[in-house]
Scaffold this motif. Structure first.
Motif, short mmCIF file in Angstrom:
data_model
loop_
_atom_site.label_atom_id
_atom_site.label_comp_id
_atom_site.label_asym_id
_atom_site.label_seq_id
_atom_site.Cartn_x
_atom_site.Cartn_y
_atom_site.Cartn_z
N GLN A 64 51.65 31.32 24.89
CA GLN A 64 51.69 31.35 23.44
C GLN A 64 52.44 32.58 22.93
N LEU A 65 52.34 33.69 23.64
CA LEU A 65 53.09 34.89 23.27
C LEU A 65 54.59 34.61 23.31
N LEU A 66 55.05 33.95 24.37
CA LEU A 66 56.47 33.61 24.49
C LEU A 66 56.89 32.59 23.44
N ILE A 67 56.04 31.62 23.15
CA ILE A 67 56.34 30.65 22.10
C ILE A 67 56.48 31.36 20.76
N GLY A 68 55.55 32.26 20.46
CA GLY A 68 55.61 33.01 19.21
C GLY A 68 56.86 33.86 19.13
N ALA A 69 57.22 34.52 20.23
CA ALA A 69 58.43 35.34 20.23
C ALA A 69 59.68 34.49 19.99
N LYS A 74 63.99 32.70 16.30
CA LYS A 74 64.71 31.58 15.68
C LYS A 74 64.50 31.52 14.16
N GLY A 75 63.71 32.45 13.64
CA GLY A 75 63.44 32.46 12.21
C GLY A 75 62.42 31.43 11.77
N GLN A 76 61.68 30.87 12.73
CA GLN A 76 60.65 29.86 12.42
C GLN A 76 59.30 30.49 12.12
N LEU A 77 59.17 31.75 12.41
CA LEU A 77 57.92 32.48 12.17
C LEU A 77 58.29 33.85 11.61
N ASP A 78 57.84 34.13 10.41
CA ASP A 78 58.12 35.39 9.74
C ASP A 78 57.13 36.44 10.23
N TYR A 85 47.22 35.95 11.35
CA TYR A 85 46.72 35.34 12.58
C TYR A 85 45.64 36.19 13.25
N MET A 86 45.44 37.39 12.77
CA MET A 86 44.45 38.30 13.36
C MET A 86 43.09 38.02 12.74
N ASP A 87 42.52 36.88 13.12
CA ASP A 87 41.23 36.46 12.56
C ASP A 87 40.16 36.32 13.63
N ASN A 88 40.30 37.15 14.67
CA ASN A 88 39.29 37.25 15.74
C ASN A 88 39.11 35.93 16.49
N LYS A 89 40.22 35.25 16.72
CA LYS A 89 40.24 33.99 17.46
C LYS A 89 41.45 34.00 18.38
N GLU A 90 41.51 32.98 19.25
CA GLU A 90 42.69 32.82 20.09
C GLU A 90 43.84 32.29 19.24
N ILE A 91 45.00 32.88 19.40
CA ILE A 91 46.17 32.48 18.63
C ILE A 91 46.90 31.37 19.36
N ILE A 92 47.05 30.25 18.69
CA ILE A 92 47.80 29.10 19.21
C ILE A 92 48.83 28.75 18.15
N TRP A 93 50.08 28.80 18.50
CA TRP A 93 51.12 28.46 17.53
C TRP A 93 51.17 26.97 17.44
#
Length: 93
Positions: A64-69, A74-78, A85-93
């Protein structure tokens, strides 16, 4: 996290927090656990870390880290939305 909150050279002589820009507000620091995979009761541990420190954060696996990067590049995530996303959960894009 506590070292960053206290910034006490007696507690930690490395003073790594001096590398942060002074313009970063105190409420703009987060924690992020990075691992190949999360299992077990890590959600309880995320909640416990937040409750103990008062800091929001999350967990992200390497895929997920690589997907987010890739999305950021690509400008798909600002990057300005990342704190949401820092809401004390696992981050899944």
């Amino acid at each position: 996290m506590e070292d960053n909150q206290q910034r006490d050279e007696t507690r930690n002589s490395v003073t790594w927090w001096d590398n942060f820009d002074d313009s970063i507000p105190d409420d703009s620091f987060y924690f992020l656990w990075v691992s190949s995979k999360f299992n077990g009761n890590f959600q309880e541990q995320l909640t416990s870390t937040h409750n103990r420190t008062g800091i929001n954060g999350g967990a992200i696996n390497v895929e997920q880290l690589l997907i987010g990067a890739a999305k950021v590049s690509k400008g798909q995530l600002d990057i300005s939305t990342l704190p949401s996303y820092m809401d004390n959960k696992e981050i899944i894009w």
